[in-house]
Scaffold this active site. Structure first.
Site, PDB file in Angstrom:
ATOM      1  N   HIS A  27       0.785  -1.323   0.153  1.00 24.42           N
ATOM      2  CA  HIS A  27       0.009  -0.099  -0.069  1.00 24.42           C
ATOM      3  C   HIS A  27       0.878   1.255  -0.065  1.00 24.42           C
ATOM      4  O   HIS A  27       0.358   2.279  -0.571  1.00 24.42           O
ATOM      5  CB  HIS A  27      -0.918   0.017   1.153  1.00 24.42           C
ATOM      6  N   CYS A  84      -3.599  -4.775 -22.263  1.00 31.60           N
ATOM      7  CA  CYS A  84      -3.268  -4.333 -20.920  1.00 31.60           C
ATOM      8  C   CYS A  84      -1.827  -5.110 -20.362  1.00 31.60           C
ATOM      9  O   CYS A  84      -1.597  -6.070 -21.018  1.00 31.60           O
ATOM     10  CB  CYS A  84      -4.599  -4.557 -19.781  1.00 31.60           C
TER      11      CYS A  84
END
Length: 803
Positions: A402, A714
């Site tokens: 994170h 992608c």
């Protein structure tokens, strides 16, 4: 010979497995005939691995290796030569037996002398009278003339030469074959670790004690360049330092841990602190993840149970956090492994509260700071004014943590997993966080500091220039339009994508709600998250990929054990076998689309026609059922991901069941090349510009055109400037990439014409390797201002002339 080799290999493998054990285990080697053997124990050598793991100075590590090997093999000399970082020379890096004054000074070309011959030929050399060999080169400072017996083996790691390991003796006959086999085995085991030291260059660079200039290599957490004073984050007692302890007052300990958990909860609920208005609203979802982990019943219940069993609160906390984190670390999927860092961050914050009744305030100096520590949490960042944070350096962690996600969103350079760096020893030092290269530079000398400052100024001007392109189309100078979408994994990614001009979401990874729960999330829980994502991007399209877990992406509450997870129970195979989960997710996505109308469903890991047939039937039934229940849902477009080669070959048969195609370049490359990109032994072979991958991409695009199927791509390939040029030449008009790279790729596309790329594509069809292809494209990239480190220059030709 083979049996001796196998025995040596087994001995070293056992050594490596037992290196961390506290007990002393003795092993004996076969009699190599090196000298009259005294049945030497391998227990001395076990410390080599331990030493490598805990020693910060590379020279100490290498010195320990040659010392232990000399003692183990009972030879007169053991020496280690390493390649210089530019692979032009070999330098004597450590020795036991030759003159210590020669270390760092004895230097050979890669084809010079006996050691150079080993490096050039990549072969073992075993001589009985080395000084009489024509290839022998005498280096006076080594004082090696008394030694005649010579055995050298190359150190090779991932097909690259790391150095040469040599033993010598006074006898005038070659070393026995058993000794040669054993040394080869030892070299193969040490090469991987020594490659890290060799590549970092710390053993070679001449460092002055006065300035302390050093470079440390890590992982590219977030791109960019940052310069500032090193500020150590939370330099207090860590969970790892907590020792076992008992408590007689269980009630007091339970009250203390409960109060600490409540205090940390209040900190998280208080918002984003000093980040203030600079923090995009949706990034609060990251704080919510911390809160969910902290409020997990399992966490408090396990801690309290340990206290009831007699542990004091800190020891109970450490054991609980360690056990929970280990469950995540055992997962094969990198996203799940990265969550172990979040568990540890939560535990550390609770410990801080537990050990101090009042949290010490951080009074950072009013200047540019580079935050450094083992694991810097999101809440840690929130304690500093955003304008002061110029970079982040973590000695642990991964690019999927994170911290890295938030750094990317805020545009803060971050380097993760920096080994052999002890920030507590360098408080206040000048340091550069180079997120482009994944390294940090400690106390850079004046010329280097000036160059970095120039680069930082240039990058700031460049980013300001890019802001003007946010709402401009990614169109080539001759009018070929490319839609640039973003990849997202958390709700927090929504705002950065929109801020950087994303025209929609090309890939939304829906696994996150499943990863952060301690059980499968309900339909309503999924609906809430999906609705926020669709609403944030409406009316732009959002391609929501259905659950992609199984095999290599395990959930902590749903264990799947397979011998080959990449070829196992994953993606659409898993969800079709667990239809209740699939139907629940489809219903949540359809309901979330009611007020937005921009949902497109994307199916992962398709390999069979019946998979798409079954999926479409489930969607149609869900649409009918929801409409009957009063939810005015619509039938969305359904797409399939081409990641498995069979899907590419079955495209004409799959076409009736899909509305669009999305190519997952990472997995497709992996399966086409049979290369696990997470395996360090073969990861260097993973390159999406491999000729086979380009051939496959051309074929897919041609088939999709013939079948009138929209196709997008992608993955990492969409952020690679060389690949983007070739994809544009092929005709790919939709790419999905990380938010940070969208402005840069947009500028690149606006700087070239598709017509000029056609001859380049034709030339690549004649290339035999990705190295040749990249060399072919490099001159064009230079002409449009894209430097070798993949950061475009400030002024790209044609950037403002595109229509």
């Amino acid at each position: 010979m083979a049996s001796i080799m196998q025995k040596a290999f087994t001995v070293v493998q056992t050594l490596l497995c037992h290196a961390a054990c506290a007990s002393i285990v003795l092993y004996t080697l076969p009699d190599f005939g090196i000298r009259p053997m005294l049945q030497p124990s391998l227990s001395a050598l076990t410390t080599i691995v331990e030493q490598i793991a805990r020693t910060g100075d590379p020279r100490d590590v290498m010195g320990n290796i040659v010392q232990r090997l000399r003692e183990l093999m009972q030879v007169d000399v053991c020496s280690l030569y390493l390649c210089t970082p530019d692979h032009q020379h070999l330098i004597l890096a450590a020795t036991e037996g030759l003159s210590a004054n020669a270390v760092g000074k004895a230097k050979l070309k890669l084809d010079e002398g006996l050691v150079g011959h080993i490096a050039a030929s990549l072969s073992t050399l075993n001589l009985g009278d080395a000084p009489t060999d024509d290839r022998f080169v005498f280096i006076p400072e080594t004082h090696e003339m008394p030694y005649h017996r010579f055995l050298g083996v190359p150190l090779l790691h991932l097909r690259k030469l790391i150095g040469v390991l040599v033993i010598q003796g006074r006898e005038r006959d070659p070393f026995p074959q058993e000794a040669e086999a054993f040394l080869i085995t030892i070299a193969s085991q040490l090469a991987g670790t020594l490659s890290q030291l060799q590549s970092q260059g710390g053993w070679y660079e001449k460092r002055s004690p006065r300035d302390g200039y050093r470079r440390f290599t890590g992982l590219k957490g977030a791109p960019g360049l940052g310069l500032g004073k090193l500020w150590l984050v939370r330099p207090h007692l860590s969970l790892d330092q907590i020792d076992a302890a008992c408590s007689a007052d269980h009630d007091a300990e339970k009250a203390a841990i409960t109060a600490a958990i409540i205090a940390v909860t209040e900190e998280l609920e208080s918002g984003s602190g000093h980040l203030g208005q600079h923090l995009p609203g949706d990034l609060n979802a990251l704080f919510s993840v911390y809160q969910m982990m902290l409020q997990s019943p399992e966490l408090s219940q396990q801690i309290l149970a340990r206290i009831d069993a007699g542990d004091n609160a800190p020891w109970a906390l450490k054991q609980t956090i360690s056990a929970m984190a280990e469950q995540f670390r055992q997962a094969d999927d990198p996203y799940l492994r990265a969550r172990a860092e979040d568990i540890c961050n939560i535990g550390q914050r609770v410990l801080n509260q537990l050990l101090s009744s009042e949290r010490p305030s951080i009074e950072a100096p009013d200047e540019a700071l580079i935050l450094a520590g083992e694991l810097i949490s999101i809440a840690d960042l929130a304690e500093f004014p955003l304008h002061q944070i110029h970079g982040i350096i973590c000695t642990q962690g991964s690019v999927l943590s994170h911290t890295a996600i938030l750094a990317n969103a805020l545009g803060i350079p971050a380097v993760m997993g920096v080994e052999q760096f002890t920030p507590e020893h360098h408080r206040g030092a000048n340091v550069i966080a180079d997120g482009h290269r994944g390294e940090c530079v400690l106390n850079p000398p004046a010329p280097l500091l000036a160059e970095y400052r120039r680069m930082i100024d240039e990058e700031q001007r460049f980013m300001q220039e890019l802001e003007r392109l946010r709402d401009q189309p990614a169109v080539t100078t001759d009018g070929f339009l490319v839609n640039l979408l973003t990849n997202t994994g958390l709700l927090a990614d929504a705002t950065p994508g929109l801020q950087r001009g994303a025209e929609g979401v090309g890939l939304y990874r829906s696994e996150i709600p499943f990863m952060i729960h301690d059980s499968f999330p309900t339909e309503q829980e999924q609906f809430g998250l999906y609705h926020k994502v669709l609403k944030a991007y409406a009316p732009r399209p959002v391609n929501m990929r259905t659950l992609d877990i199984g095999g290599d992406k395990q959930l902590p509450y749903f264990d799947i054990s397979e011998s080959n997870p990449y070829l196992g129970w994953r993606g659409i195979r898993f969800t079709l076998d667990n239809a209740q989960l699939l139907i629940s997710q489809i219903r949540a996505m359809l309901r979330a689309d009611v007020d937005n109308g921009n949902l497109r469903l994307l199916v992962p890991m398709v390999s069979r026609v019946d998979e798409m047939q079954s999926f479409r039937r489930y969607v149609e039934k869900a649409v009918d059922a929801l409409n009957r229940d009063g939810h005015p849902v619509r039938m969305p477009e359904i797409g399939m991901m081409i990641e498995v080669p069979s899907a590419m070959l079955l495209l004409p048969r799959l076409a009736p069941y899909v509305d669009f195609v999305s190519i997952g370049s990472n997995d497709l490359t992996q399966y086409l090349l049979a290369v696990d990109r997470n395996n360090p032994r073969v990861s260097n072979l993973f390159d999406h510009l491999h000729p086979a991958v380009l051939v496959a991409l051309e074929q897919i695009h041609q088939q999709c055109e013939a079948l009138h199927l929209p196709v997008s791509l992608c993955g990492e390939m969409a952020s690679d400037p060389a690949a983007v040029l070739l994809l544009t030449a092929m005709g790919y008009s939709t790419l999905s990439l990380s938010a940070y790279n969208i402005p840069r790729i947009k500028l690149l596309l606006r700087s070239v014409s598709r017509e000029s790329l056609q001859p380049l594509l034709e030339q690549t069809r004649q290339c035999n390797s990705e190295t040749e292809i990249r060399a072919l494209i490099a001159p064009l990239l230079e002409t449009v201002g894209w430097s070798q480190d993949k950061r475009p220059g400030l002024l790209a030709k044609g950037a403002e002339t595109a229509p």
